[in-house]
Design an enzyme around this catalytic site. Structure first.
Site, PDB file in Angstrom:
ATOM      1  N   ASP A   1      -3.031  18.992 -15.865  1.00  0.00           N
ATOM      2  CA  ASP A   1      -3.490  17.656 -16.269  1.00  0.00           C
ATOM      3  C   ASP A   1      -3.015  17.452 -17.704  1.00  0.00           C
ATOM      4  O   ASP A   1      -3.532  18.052 -18.645  1.00  0.00           O
ATOM      5  CB  ASP A   1      -5.019  17.597 -16.159  1.00  0.00           C
ATOM      6  CG  ASP A   1      -5.573  16.227 -16.516  1.00  0.00           C
ATOM      7  OD1 ASP A   1      -4.901  15.479 -17.247  1.00  0.00           O
ATOM      8  OD2 ASP A   1      -6.709  15.924 -16.092  1.00  0.00           O
TER       9      ASP A   1
ATOM     10  N   ARG B   1       0.833  -1.206   0.000  1.00  0.00           N
ATOM     11  CA  ARG B   1       0.000   0.000   0.000  1.00  0.00           C
ATOM     12  C   ARG B   1       0.869   1.258   0.000  1.00  0.00           C
ATOM     13  O   ARG B   1       0.436   2.338  -0.409  1.00  0.00           O
ATOM     14  CB  ARG B   1      -0.952   0.010   1.206  1.00  0.00           C
ATOM     15  CG  ARG B   1      -2.085   1.026   1.031  1.00  0.00           C
ATOM     16  CD  ARG B   1      -2.963   1.145   2.270  1.00  0.00           C
ATOM     17  NE  ARG B   1      -2.272   1.831   3.334  1.00  0.00           N
ATOM     18  CZ  ARG B   1      -2.203   1.414   4.591  1.00  0.00           C
ATOM     19  NH1 ARG B   1      -2.779   0.284   4.955  1.00  0.00           N
ATOM     20  NH2 ARG B   1      -1.550   2.113   5.492  1.00  0.00           N
TER      21      ARG B   1
ATOM     22  N   TYR C   1     -12.438  18.322 -17.520  1.00  0.00           N
ATOM     23  CA  TYR C   1     -13.039  16.980 -17.475  1.00  0.00           C
ATOM     24  C   TYR C   1     -14.155  16.957 -16.407  1.00  0.00           C
ATOM     25  O   TYR C   1     -13.955  17.439 -15.288  1.00  0.00           O
ATOM     26  CB  TYR C   1     -11.954  15.941 -17.159  1.00  0.00           C
ATOM     27  CG  TYR C   1     -12.518  14.601 -16.808  1.00  0.00           C
ATOM     28  CD1 TYR C   1     -13.343  13.912 -17.697  1.00  0.00           C
ATOM     29  CD2 TYR C   1     -12.274  14.010 -15.573  1.00  0.00           C
ATOM     30  CE1 TYR C   1     -13.895  12.688 -17.361  1.00  0.00           C
ATOM     31  CE2 TYR C   1     -12.813  12.780 -15.235  1.00  0.00           C
ATOM     32  CZ  TYR C   1     -13.630  12.130 -16.133  1.00  0.00           C
ATOM     33  OH  TYR C   1     -14.184  10.925 -15.795  1.00  0.00           O
TER      34      TYR C   1
ATOM     35  N   LYS D   1      -5.215   6.488 -20.093  1.00  0.00           N
ATOM     36  CA  LYS D   1      -5.363   6.962 -21.471  1.00  0.00           C
ATOM     37  C   LYS D   1      -4.098   6.648 -22.287  1.00  0.00           C
ATOM     38  O   LYS D   1      -3.791   5.501 -22.498  1.00  0.00           O
ATOM     39  CB  LYS D   1      -5.715   8.456 -21.436  1.00  0.00           C
ATOM     40  CG  LYS D   1      -6.875   8.792 -20.463  1.00  0.00           C
ATOM     41  CD  LYS D   1      -8.152   8.118 -20.846  1.00  0.00           C
ATOM     42  CE  LYS D   1      -9.374   8.320 -19.951  1.00  0.00           C
ATOM     43  NZ  LYS D   1      -9.308   8.866 -18.647  1.00  0.00           N
TER      44      LYS D   1
END
Ligand SMILES: Cc1ncc(COP(=O)(O)O)c(C=O)c1O
Length: 414
Positions: free
Chosen positions: A194, A71, A124, A219
């Site tokens: 971004d 983690r 977005y 993406k």
């Protein structure tokens, strides 16, 4: 993850052990090689998948290879982070379980109740929803601006502005923000870019003055529509430590299998992006020529208002194209449909362009943002009109893609 070496980064090394002994690699070489060199144990040409939630310690808190619990970090994930940092020419990268998990982490660090964020008016939809509905409930204010107008961005900055959020090109209108101009105007605010639509192959925002780069690695970095992930990249060591702390504390790390897939996708980023760009340019020019299309948004078109800035700050114009359908009430428009109906029918008529959300994979996709990816902004100042279609242009043969769009447009209204 420190990215100070990509030739001496056996995944058994701790993140901070690497030395800085290699000459700079060009992008396509770095994409293939960054993040991992064949390990000393078996010489595996590919990065091993360390499917291990925990790591044996040689003594209490004496970590054998620098890793303790997945983690908080894992050698496979660390390899992915070195690769992404290398491609963004940055010192640090942390991988996340999704682009939104990365967005959430950086906003938690940079915002506090009473602070203010400036963001694009066509950001977005998921980013807007998080800032508006989740962070808004904790007393964070936001202003939406035309991110293509650097003066408007500067004018929106307030004394309590902690973050300027930039997407460039934006999703879905392909607006181009001048990163350098915004960086000059940002004052004490942090500039987060971004970079999902451009990918590090086309644009490196840290070089232009950004403080943090974010990717939805789902993406172009992953590139095959088979994995969801995110990343935060910075040169600020203190900020990187905070990102690591939040990620470990909230458990937003990717699975090792997803990290492996993303790293594998990155190897072909350079060749894929070249093809995405060439195909998208041809598709955009084809759409401009059609009477059924009212407007085409692609930064590679000279008519695009951000074309000159894109030419300066990007090395190509990307694989995303958006277009508005013309209204059939106009006698010069052959389909006779309303623009919204025409947009929906176009998406159903295509064969090579599959109707689906997401983008950046090898296959071409088409969608109606108003009803799909950007549904959450309906009724807000960010509303996207229903006549817009968004195309993620893949790497197929461009003649097939254009023939598909031609037949789909020809059949509108029939
Ligand atoms: C520009 C942009 N940023 C961030 C995200 C969120 O990424 P993810 O879906 O990996 O959480 C998306 C998703 O479509 C996006 O298009």
């Amino acid at each position: 993850m420190t990215n100070n070496d990509a030739t001496n980064n056996d995944v058994t090394q701790t993140p901070h052990e690497a030395s800085n002994s290699r000459p700079a690699r060009r992008f396509a070489t770095a994409a293939v090689r960054a993040g991992y060199t064949p390990d000393s144990l078996h010489g595996s040409i590919n990065m091993p998948i360390y499917a291990s939630s925990t790591f044996v310690q040689d003594g209490i808190n004496q970590l054998r290879g620098g890793f303790e619990y997945t983690r908080c970090g894992n050698p496979t994930i660390a390899g992915l982070e070195r690769a992404i940092a290398d491609l963004e020419r940055a010192a640090h990268c942390r991988a996340f379980s999704s682009g939104m998990a990365a967005t959430d982490a950086i906003l938690r660090i940079l915002l506090a109740p009473g602070s203010h964020i400036v963001m694009p008016n066509d950001v977005y939809g998921g980013t807007h929803r998080l800032i508006d509905a989740v962070f808004g409930a904790w007393g964070i204010e936001h202003t939406v601006v035309d991110i293509g107008d650097a003066d408007a961005v500067a004018a929106a900055i307030q004394p309590n502005t902690s973050v300027i959020w930039v997407e460039t090109p934006t999703n879905p209108l392909l607006t181009i923000a001048d990163i350098e101009a915004i960086a000059k105007a940002k004052g004490d605010a942090k500039l987060v870019v971004d970079n999902t639509f451009a990918s590090p192959y086309l644009q490196n925002p840290l070089d232009l003055g950004a403080d943090v780069v974010l990717h939805s690695t789902t993406k172009y970095l992953g590139g095959h529509s088979d994995v969801v992930g995110g990343a935060l990249i910075t040169n600020d060591a203190a900020l990187d430590e905070q990102i690591d702390f939040i990620r470990g504390g909230t458990g937003a790390i990717p699975s090792v299998f997803d990290a492996y897939l993303t790293a594998r996708g990155i190897k072909t980023l350079a060749v894929r992006m070249e093809r995405h760009c060439a195909n998208a340019q041809a598709v955009a020019e084809f759409l401009v020529s059609r009477p059924e299309i009212a407007e085409v948004y692609y930064p590679g078109l000279e008519s695009h208002r951000g074309h000159d800035v894109a030419k300066r700050q990007m090395s190509g114009f990307g694989g995303m194209v958006s277009a508005r359908l013309a209204d059939g009430a106009n006698p010069h428009v052959p389909h006779g449909l309303g623009a919204k109906e025409a947009a929906e029918a176009l998406c159903l008529n295509t064969v090579e362009f599959e109707l689906a959300e997401s983008l950046g994979g090898v296959e071409s996709l088409i969608e109606v943002p108003a009803g799909m990816t950007h549904q959450s902004v309906t009724g807000t100042t960010l509303e996207i009109t229903a006549d817009l279609v968004r195309l993620s242009v893949g790497i197929e043969d461009v003649d097939d893609l254009i023939a598909d769009l031609a037949q789909a447009l020809d059949r509108l209204g029939t």
